[in-house]
Design a protein around this motif. Structure first.
Motif, PDB file in Angstrom:
ATOM      1  N   GLU A 131      11.617 -17.690  -2.534  1.00 47.23           N
ATOM      2  CA  GLU A 131      11.182 -17.053  -1.508  1.00 47.23           C
ATOM      3  C   GLU A 131       9.837 -16.167  -1.326  1.00 47.23           C
ATOM      4  OE1 GLU A 131      14.153 -14.624   0.296  1.00 47.23           O
ATOM      5  OE2 GLU A 131      15.531 -16.229   0.326  1.00 47.23           O
ATOM      6  N   SER A 132       9.388 -16.055  -2.553  1.00 45.40           N
ATOM      7  CA  SER A 132       8.149 -15.441  -2.904  1.00 45.40           C
ATOM      8  C   SER A 132       6.969 -16.111  -3.329  1.00 45.40           C
ATOM      9  CB  SER A 132       8.161 -14.432  -4.169  1.00 45.40           C
ATOM     10  OG  SER A 132       9.418 -13.393  -4.021  1.00 45.40           O
ATOM     11  N   HIS A 133       5.987 -15.533  -3.722  1.00 49.43           N
ATOM     12  CA  HIS A 133       4.854 -16.532  -4.047  1.00 49.43           C
ATOM     13  C   HIS A 133       4.193 -15.997  -5.558  1.00 49.43           C
ATOM     14  CE1 HIS A 133       4.524 -18.069  -0.086  1.00 49.43           C
ATOM     15  NE2 HIS A 133       3.756 -18.944  -0.451  1.00 49.43           N
ATOM     16  N   GLU A 134       3.745 -16.833  -6.555  1.00 44.67           N
ATOM     17  CA  GLU A 134       3.242 -16.622  -7.739  1.00 44.67           C
ATOM     18  C   GLU A 134       1.818 -16.615  -7.464  1.00 44.67           C
ATOM     19  OE1 GLU A 134       3.714 -17.056 -12.446  1.00 44.67           O
ATOM     20  OE2 GLU A 134       3.444 -19.055 -11.056  1.00 44.67           O
ATOM     21  N   HIS A 150      -2.231 -13.560   1.825  1.00 44.52           N
ATOM     22  CA  HIS A 150      -1.499 -14.953   2.250  1.00 44.52           C
ATOM     23  C   HIS A 150      -2.702 -15.945   2.607  1.00 44.52           C
ATOM     24  CE1 HIS A 150      -1.855 -13.028   6.192  1.00 44.52           C
ATOM     25  NE2 HIS A 150      -2.253 -14.174   6.687  1.00 44.52           N
ATOM     26  N   GLN A 151      -3.948 -15.643   2.867  1.00 44.38           N
ATOM     27  CA  GLN A 151      -5.012 -16.411   2.811  1.00 44.38           C
ATOM     28  C   GLN A 151      -5.774 -16.737   1.711  1.00 44.38           C
ATOM     29  OE1 GLN A 151      -7.206 -13.834   5.377  1.00 44.38           O
ATOM     30  NE2 GLN A 151      -6.299 -14.062   7.280  1.00 44.38           N
ATOM     31  N   LEU A 152      -5.244 -16.332   0.564  1.00 48.33           N
ATOM     32  CA  LEU A 152      -5.898 -16.662  -0.561  1.00 48.33           C
ATOM     33  C   LEU A 152      -5.779 -18.361  -0.996  1.00 48.33           C
ATOM     34  CD1 LEU A 152      -5.406 -13.691  -2.894  1.00 48.33           C
ATOM     35  CD2 LEU A 152      -7.123 -14.266  -1.855  1.00 48.33           C
ATOM     36  N   GLN A 153      -6.632 -18.842  -1.661  1.00 45.92           N
ATOM     37  CA  GLN A 153      -6.611 -20.223  -1.970  1.00 45.92           C
ATOM     38  C   GLN A 153      -7.296 -20.287  -3.645  1.00 45.92           C
ATOM     39  OE1 GLN A 153      -8.786 -22.612   0.348  1.00 45.92           O
ATOM     40  NE2 GLN A 153      -7.831 -21.943   2.311  1.00 45.92           N
ATOM     41  N   VAL A 154      -6.754 -21.526  -4.376  1.00 49.89           N
ATOM     42  CA  VAL A 154      -7.084 -21.562  -5.607  1.00 49.89           C
ATOM     43  C   VAL A 154      -8.577 -21.293  -5.634  1.00 49.89           C
ATOM     44  CG1 VAL A 154      -7.168 -22.792  -7.392  1.00 49.89           C
ATOM     45  CG2 VAL A 154      -4.877 -22.417  -6.303  1.00 49.89           C
ATOM     46  N   GLY A 155      -9.253 -20.679  -6.392  1.00 50.34           N
ATOM     47  CA  GLY A 155     -10.692 -20.521  -6.522  1.00 50.34           C
ATOM     48  C   GLY A 155     -11.171 -19.446  -5.524  1.00 50.34           C
ATOM     49  N   SER A 156     -10.279 -18.731  -4.728  1.00 46.91           N
ATOM     50  CA  SER A 156     -10.938 -17.680  -3.997  1.00 46.91           C
ATOM     51  C   SER A 156     -11.218 -16.540  -5.061  1.00 46.91           C
ATOM     52  CB  SER A 156      -9.783 -17.001  -3.321  1.00 46.91           C
ATOM     53  OG  SER A 156      -9.390 -17.933  -2.191  1.00 46.91           O
ATOM     54  N   ARG A 157     -12.508 -15.752  -4.739  1.00 45.04           N
ATOM     55  CA  ARG A 157     -12.732 -14.694  -5.609  1.00 45.04           C
ATOM     56  C   ARG A 157     -12.017 -13.358  -4.825  1.00 45.04           C
ATOM     57  NH1 ARG A 157     -17.203 -14.973  -8.587  1.00 45.04           N
ATOM     58  NH2 ARG A 157     -17.897 -12.637  -8.130  1.00 45.04           N
ATOM     59  N   ILE A 170       6.069 -10.836  -2.606  1.00 44.99           N
ATOM     60  CA  ILE A 170       7.510 -10.732  -1.840  1.00 44.99           C
ATOM     61  C   ILE A 170       6.985 -11.138  -0.535  1.00 44.99           C
ATOM     62  CG2 ILE A 170       8.671  -9.314  -3.515  1.00 44.99           C
ATOM     63  CD1 ILE A 170       8.391  -7.206  -1.405  1.00 44.99           C
ATOM     64  N   PRO A 171       8.021 -11.465   0.424  1.00 46.20           N
ATOM     65  CA  PRO A 171       7.699 -11.826   1.679  1.00 46.20           C
ATOM     66  C   PRO A 171       6.856 -10.860   2.579  1.00 46.20           C
ATOM     67  CG  PRO A 171       9.706 -12.986   1.243  1.00 46.20           C
ATOM     68  CD  PRO A 171       9.170 -12.032  -0.128  1.00 46.20           C
ATOM     69  N   HIS A 172       7.504  -9.651   2.241  1.00 47.72           N
ATOM     70  CA  HIS A 172       6.929  -8.381   3.167  1.00 47.72           C
ATOM     71  C   HIS A 172       5.436  -8.631   2.788  1.00 47.72           C
ATOM     72  CE1 HIS A 172       6.883  -4.454   5.253  1.00 47.72           C
ATOM     73  NE2 HIS A 172       6.408  -4.180   4.242  1.00 47.72           N
ATOM     74  N   THR A 173       5.042  -8.567   1.613  1.00 46.77           N
ATOM     75  CA  THR A 173       3.651  -8.353   1.159  1.00 46.77           C
ATOM     76  C   THR A 173       2.783  -9.522   1.702  1.00 46.77           C
ATOM     77  OG1 THR A 173       4.190  -7.337  -0.928  1.00 46.77           O
ATOM     78  CG2 THR A 173       2.092  -7.954  -0.653  1.00 46.77           C
ATOM     79  N   MET A 174       3.358 -10.676   1.633  1.00 43.41           N
ATOM     80  CA  MET A 174       2.692 -11.954   2.301  1.00 43.41           C
ATOM     81  C   MET A 174       2.461 -11.673   3.750  1.00 43.41           C
ATOM     82  SD  MET A 174       1.864 -14.169   0.001  1.00 43.41           S
ATOM     83  CE  MET A 174       1.707 -15.580   0.808  1.00 43.41           C
ATOM     84  N   SER A 222      -0.095  -1.541 -12.857  1.00 38.66           N
ATOM     85  CA  SER A 222      -0.447  -1.461 -11.378  1.00 38.66           C
ATOM     86  C   SER A 222      -1.894  -2.023 -11.513  1.00 38.66           C
ATOM     87  CB  SER A 222      -0.593   0.072 -11.118  1.00 38.66           C
ATOM     88  OG  SER A 222       0.652   0.747 -10.840  1.00 38.66           O
ATOM     89  N   ILE A 223      -2.186  -2.826 -10.536  1.00 34.37           N
ATOM     90  CA  ILE A 223      -3.534  -3.286 -10.200  1.00 34.37           C
ATOM     91  C   ILE A 223      -3.693  -3.614  -8.963  1.00 34.37           C
ATOM     92  CG2 ILE A 223      -2.894  -6.146 -10.411  1.00 34.37           C
ATOM     93  CD1 ILE A 223      -5.606  -6.161 -12.296  1.00 34.37           C
ATOM     94  N   THR A 224      -4.871  -3.379  -8.341  1.00 37.92           N
ATOM     95  CA  THR A 224      -5.393  -3.500  -7.039  1.00 37.92           C
ATOM     96  C   THR A 224      -5.798  -4.725  -6.641  1.00 37.92           C
ATOM     97  OG1 THR A 224      -5.070  -1.166  -6.488  1.00 37.92           O
ATOM     98  CG2 THR A 224      -6.289  -2.527  -4.804  1.00 37.92           C
ATOM     99  N   VAL A 225      -5.444  -5.680  -5.646  1.00 37.32           N
ATOM    100  CA  VAL A 225      -6.217  -6.907  -5.623  1.00 37.32           C
ATOM    101  C   VAL A 225      -6.472  -6.770  -3.948  1.00 37.32           C
ATOM    102  CG1 VAL A 225      -5.937  -9.670  -5.431  1.00 37.32           C
ATOM    103  CG2 VAL A 225      -4.762  -8.228  -7.402  1.00 37.32           C
ATOM    104  N   ASN A 226      -7.671  -6.863  -3.917  1.00 40.99           N
ATOM    105  CA  ASN A 226      -8.289  -6.926  -2.416  1.00 40.99           C
ATOM    106  C   ASN A 226      -7.740  -5.676  -1.718  1.00 40.99           C
ATOM    107  OD1 ASN A 226      -9.988  -9.191  -2.979  1.00 40.99           O
ATOM    108  ND2 ASN A 226      -8.634 -10.507  -1.520  1.00 40.99           N
ATOM    109  N   GLY A 227      -7.656  -4.417  -2.094  1.00 42.58           N
ATOM    110  CA  GLY A 227      -7.019  -3.527  -1.571  1.00 42.58           C
ATOM    111  C   GLY A 227      -5.615  -3.171  -1.677  1.00 42.58           C
ATOM    112  N   VAL A 228      -4.902  -4.210  -2.042  1.00 42.74           N
ATOM    113  CA  VAL A 228      -3.171  -4.033  -2.074  1.00 42.74           C
ATOM    114  C   VAL A 228      -2.848  -3.814  -3.568  1.00 42.74           C
ATOM    115  CG1 VAL A 228      -1.264  -5.500  -1.533  1.00 42.74           C
ATOM    116  CG2 VAL A 228      -3.380  -5.766  -0.559  1.00 42.74           C
TER     117      VAL A 228
END
Length: 92
Positions: A8-11, A62-69, A52-56, A29-35
């Motif tokens: 149900e999650s995303h890696e 959820h808009q990230l793609q492989v290769g996104s900065r 987890i689904p709530h974070t997505m 802890s780490i912050t990715v794009n402000g999260v």
């Protein structure tokens, strides 16, 4: 370098710049794009995060793609430790 559903999650696997990679800790802890997130596994400069689904649903991750900065901010304590360690070499 990877963004895929796992149950149900995303890696999310990110390759950090070497200068930051040494300060990233498992279950830290780490912050990715402000999260603010928690790391899972770390291999060299690559680290994984379980989204987890709530974070997505509540973030733009959820808009990230492989290769996104992404913007990374390391944990504040890691920054202090890195600063202390680098300064200790110059103290006599």
């Amino acid at each position: 370098i990877r963004f895929a559903p796992v149950g149900e999650s995303h890696e999310l696997i990110i390759r950090a710049p070497q200068a930051l990679a040494k300060t990233i800790a498992p279950k830290g802890s780490i912050t990715v794009n402000g999260v603010s997130l928690t790391t899972n596994r770390i291999t060299n400069a690559d680290f994984s995060i379980n989204l987890i689904p709530h974070t997505m649903a509540m973030t733009t991750l959820h808009q990230l793609q492989v290769g996104s900065r992404v913007n990374l901010e390391i944990d504040l304590i890691a920054r202090y430790v890195e600063r202390l360690l680098s300064a200790s070499g110059s103290i006599k």
